[in-house]
Design a protein around this motif. Sequence first.
Motif, PDB file in Angstrom:
ATOM      1  N   VAL A 134      48.532  34.776  33.437  1.00 49.42           N
ATOM      2  CA  VAL A 134      48.468  33.914  34.616  1.00 49.42           C
ATOM      3  C   VAL A 134      47.063  33.311  34.760  1.00 49.42           C
ATOM      4  CG1 VAL A 134      48.572  33.885  37.142  1.00 49.42           C
ATOM      5  CG2 VAL A 134      50.323  35.109  35.834  1.00 49.42           C
ATOM      6  N   ALA A 135      46.036  34.135  34.526  1.00 54.39           N
ATOM      7  CA  ALA A 135      44.655  33.666  34.659  1.00 54.39           C
ATOM      8  C   ALA A 135      44.312  32.612  33.613  1.00 54.39           C
ATOM      9  CB  ALA A 135      43.692  34.846  34.543  1.00 54.39           C
ATOM     10  N   ASP A 136      44.994  32.633  32.483  1.00 49.38           N
ATOM     11  CA  ASP A 136      44.699  31.656  31.431  1.00 49.38           C
ATOM     12  C   ASP A 136      44.787  30.223  31.949  1.00 49.38           C
ATOM     13  OD1 ASP A 136      44.125  33.447  29.397  1.00 49.38           O
ATOM     14  OD2 ASP A 136      46.181  33.510  28.651  1.00 49.38           O
ATOM     15  N   THR A 178      44.974  54.489  38.204  1.00 48.44           N
ATOM     16  CA  THR A 178      44.895  53.358  37.276  1.00 48.44           C
ATOM     17  C   THR A 178      45.930  52.301  37.627  1.00 48.44           C
ATOM     18  OG1 THR A 178      44.086  54.810  35.514  1.00 48.44           O
ATOM     19  CG2 THR A 178      44.999  52.688  34.848  1.00 48.44           C
ATOM     20  N   ARG A 179      47.153  52.740  37.867  1.00 45.19           N
ATOM     21  CA  ARG A 179      48.217  51.790  38.199  1.00 45.19           C
ATOM     22  C   ARG A 179      47.897  51.045  39.500  1.00 45.19           C
ATOM     23  NH1 ARG A 179      53.563  52.676  36.090  1.00 45.19           N
ATOM     24  NH2 ARG A 179      54.443  52.390  38.170  1.00 45.19           N
ATOM     25  N   ALA A 180      47.383  51.758  40.497  1.00 47.31           N
ATOM     26  CA  ALA A 180      47.072  51.115  41.772  1.00 47.31           C
ATOM     27  C   ALA A 180      45.963  50.081  41.600  1.00 47.31           C
ATOM     28  CB  ALA A 180      46.675  52.163  42.806  1.00 47.31           C
ATOM     29  N   THR A 181      44.970  50.398  40.786  1.00 41.53           N
ATOM     30  CA  THR A 181      43.877  49.461  40.560  1.00 41.53           C
ATOM     31  C   THR A 181      44.369  48.219  39.828  1.00 41.53           C
ATOM     32  OG1 THR A 181      42.300  51.298  40.423  1.00 41.53           O
ATOM     33  CG2 THR A 181      41.583  49.187  39.552  1.00 41.53           C
ATOM     34  N   VAL A 182      45.170  48.409  38.794  1.00 41.25           N
ATOM     35  CA  VAL A 182      45.672  47.270  38.026  1.00 41.25           C
ATOM     36  C   VAL A 182      46.638  46.443  38.872  1.00 41.25           C
ATOM     37  CG1 VAL A 182      46.930  46.551  35.970  1.00 41.25           C
ATOM     38  CG2 VAL A 182      45.316  48.456  35.830  1.00 41.25           C
ATOM     39  N   GLU A 183      47.444  47.107  39.685  1.00 44.07           N
ATOM     40  CA  GLU A 183      48.344  46.361  40.576  1.00 44.07           C
ATOM     41  C   GLU A 183      47.540  45.481  41.523  1.00 44.07           C
ATOM     42  OE1 GLU A 183      51.503  46.914  44.253  1.00 44.07           O
ATOM     43  OE2 GLU A 183      50.503  48.672  43.403  1.00 44.07           O
ATOM     44  N   TRP A 184      46.481  46.059  42.114  1.00 44.47           N
ATOM     45  CA  TRP A 184      45.622  45.267  42.999  1.00 44.47           C
ATOM     46  C   TRP A 184      45.031  44.079  42.249  1.00 44.47           C
ATOM     47  CZ3 TRP A 184      40.484  44.516  41.768  1.00 44.47           C
ATOM     48  CH2 TRP A 184      39.789  43.678  42.643  1.00 44.47           C
ATOM     49  N   ALA A 185      44.515  44.329  41.044  1.00 44.65           N
ATOM     50  CA  ALA A 185      43.881  43.272  40.277  1.00 44.65           C
ATOM     51  C   ALA A 185      44.872  42.161  39.949  1.00 44.65           C
ATOM     52  CB  ALA A 185      43.290  43.848  38.991  1.00 44.65           C
ATOM     53  N   ALA A 186      46.062  42.526  39.523  1.00 45.91           N
ATOM     54  CA  ALA A 186      47.061  41.520  39.166  1.00 45.91           C
ATOM     55  C   ALA A 186      47.500  40.717  40.388  1.00 45.91           C
ATOM     56  CB  ALA A 186      48.265  42.189  38.510  1.00 45.91           C
ATOM     57  N   THR A 187      47.642  41.389  41.525  1.00 45.62           N
ATOM     58  CA  THR A 187      47.997  40.696  42.764  1.00 45.62           C
ATOM     59  C   THR A 187      46.890  39.721  43.160  1.00 45.62           C
ATOM     60  OG1 THR A 187      49.295  42.603  43.508  1.00 45.62           O
ATOM     61  CG2 THR A 187      48.632  41.022  45.186  1.00 45.62           C
ATOM     62  N   GLU A 188      45.632  40.151  42.984  1.00 42.13           N
ATOM     63  CA  GLU A 188      44.484  39.289  43.271  1.00 42.13           C
ATOM     64  C   GLU A 188      44.501  38.056  42.370  1.00 42.13           C
ATOM     65  OE1 GLU A 188      40.586  38.995  45.412  1.00 42.13           O
ATOM     66  OE2 GLU A 188      42.552  39.901  45.747  1.00 42.13           O
ATOM     67  N   VAL A 189      44.816  38.242  41.106  1.00 39.45           N
ATOM     68  CA  VAL A 189      44.873  37.120  40.168  1.00 39.45           C
ATOM     69  C   VAL A 189      45.974  36.141  40.573  1.00 39.45           C
ATOM     70  CG1 VAL A 189      45.431  36.480  37.792  1.00 39.45           C
ATOM     71  CG2 VAL A 189      43.846  38.368  38.232  1.00 39.45           C
ATOM     72  N   LEU A 190      47.158  36.661  40.885  1.00 41.02           N
ATOM     73  CA  LEU A 190      48.247  35.787  41.308  1.00 41.02           C
ATOM     74  C   LEU A 190      47.843  34.934  42.511  1.00 41.02           C
ATOM     75  CD1 LEU A 190      51.305  38.215  41.028  1.00 41.02           C
ATOM     76  CD2 LEU A 190      51.024  36.086  39.744  1.00 41.02           C
ATOM     77  N   ASP A 191      47.212  35.566  43.485  1.00 48.26           N
ATOM     78  CA  ASP A 191      46.839  34.852  44.701  1.00 48.26           C
ATOM     79  C   ASP A 191      45.733  33.830  44.438  1.00 48.26           C
ATOM     80  OD1 ASP A 191      46.922  34.455  47.622  1.00 48.26           O
ATOM     81  OD2 ASP A 191      44.924  35.362  47.589  1.00 48.26           O
ATOM     82  N   ARG A 192      44.700  34.247  43.726  1.00 47.14           N
ATOM     83  CA  ARG A 192      43.547  33.358  43.518  1.00 47.14           C
ATOM     84  C   ARG A 192      43.884  32.185  42.596  1.00 47.14           C
ATOM     85  NH1 ARG A 192      38.646  34.671  45.445  1.00 47.14           N
ATOM     86  NH2 ARG A 192      38.289  36.784  46.263  1.00 47.14           N
ATOM     87  N   VAL A 193      44.667  32.420  41.552  1.00 50.83           N
ATOM     88  CA  VAL A 193      45.044  31.321  40.672  1.00 50.83           C
ATOM     89  C   VAL A 193      45.889  30.306  41.442  1.00 50.83           C
ATOM     90  CG1 VAL A 193      46.422  30.694  38.637  1.00 50.83           C
ATOM     91  CG2 VAL A 193      44.857  32.649  38.542  1.00 50.83           C
ATOM     92  N   GLY A 194      46.813  30.800  42.257  1.00 48.81           N
ATOM     93  CA  GLY A 194      47.625  29.903  43.070  1.00 48.81           C
ATOM     94  C   GLY A 194      46.804  29.090  44.048  1.00 48.81           C
ATOM     95  N   ARG A 195      45.831  29.726  44.692  1.00 47.81           N
ATOM     96  CA  ARG A 195      44.995  29.024  45.670  1.00 47.81           C
ATOM     97  C   ARG A 195      44.063  28.029  44.979  1.00 47.81           C
ATOM     98  NH1 ARG A 195      44.964  31.636  50.713  1.00 47.81           N
ATOM     99  NH2 ARG A 195      42.850  30.936  51.214  1.00 47.81           N
ATOM    100  N   ALA A 196      43.594  28.373  43.783  1.00 49.94           N
ATOM    101  CA  ALA A 196      42.667  27.490  43.081  1.00 49.94           C
ATOM    102  C   ALA A 196      43.359  26.263  42.502  1.00 49.94           C
ATOM    103  CB  ALA A 196      41.970  28.262  41.958  1.00 49.94           C
ATOM    104  N   LEU A 197      44.562  26.424  41.976  1.00 50.50           N
ATOM    105  CA  LEU A 197      45.232  25.338  41.263  1.00 50.50           C
ATOM    106  C   LEU A 197      46.303  24.636  42.088  1.00 50.50           C
ATOM    107  CD1 LEU A 197      45.632  26.932  37.716  1.00 50.50           C
ATOM    108  CD2 LEU A 197      43.831  25.400  38.548  1.00 50.50           C
ATOM    109  N   GLY A 198      46.714  25.229  43.199  1.00 54.33           N
ATOM    110  CA  GLY A 198      47.723  24.601  44.030  1.00 54.33           C
ATOM    111  C   GLY A 198      49.114  24.686  43.418  1.00 54.33           C
TER     112      GLY A 198
END
Length: 300
Positions: free
Chosen positions: A179-181, A236-256
């Motif tokens: 997604v971040a790509d 580990t799972r909780a940290t990665v889940e948070w990170a992936a959720t953060e990526v989904l949100d930030r990529v969406g907000r940045a690119l529209g």
Amino acid sequence: MTVIELPDLPLPGHGATAERFRGLADLARQDLVAARLGEGHADAVAILAELGAPVSGERWGVWAAAPRSLRARLTDDGWRISGDRPWCSGAQWCTDALVTAAADDGVRLFSVRNTAPQAQPLDGTWPAVGMAGSDSRTVRFTDAEALPVGGVGDYVGRPGFWHGGVGVAACWFGGALGVADALYAAARDKDLGPHALAHLGGVAVALGAARAVLAEAAAAIDADPRRDAQALAVRTRATVEWAATEVLDRVGRALGAGPLCRDGEHARRVADLTVYLRQSHAESDLEQLGRLAVDEDPAW
């Protein structure tokens, strides 16, 4: 039927767990459906090795959700299982599966051949949009021949149960990379402006945190593969889940909305990752981690 190249990965806890997690992440970065099926196959191979059972099938799944949804009975001709098992990823693709079932003496793990009429995927039980290609239909087992793998409680009682859970997190990380790509590519193509670049910075932080905890988990598993890895895996799972959720949100907000509406591959990645992350148990996992962490010292 989905066609994927099955990953040839090292077993967890044998000195190359980081390579295993990296392989899963690389696969997920390309295609989360392929990663879901490949991770299930790789997990089954690891389970069979840990419990001392032969790996004779071609394409394996681990269908262990709702363990008591299947009933196992011992007959004169061996074990038989019956019932409806939900969430069977690769319902048509898998040639074999590891399934949990309730027997008179407790919950056991069995290997079964995924062939009709003893195993039949039910139409209409996977109307999903995200992860649609994983074909995670309910499978109905009818007096299916089953071979026991280990004893009562061995499936969840072994250290590798938690190693497998971290493997799923590695797939989440790979999905987040995919997604971040889109944001990284856009930033290289043109000046996105300060707000989008701030989101890119946030994505870099989130991905770095996920990568670090996966590397730490791999090293800990290799250092002591027989230790109870529950707290390590849940954290580990909780940290990665948070990170992936953060990526989904930030990529969406940045690119529209543009990539979500005009880039089918990106839109599918976002939908797939959104569904895959819900394999986490969210606050229930955090509560579990809190109980495990009460007596821990969080210092360096």
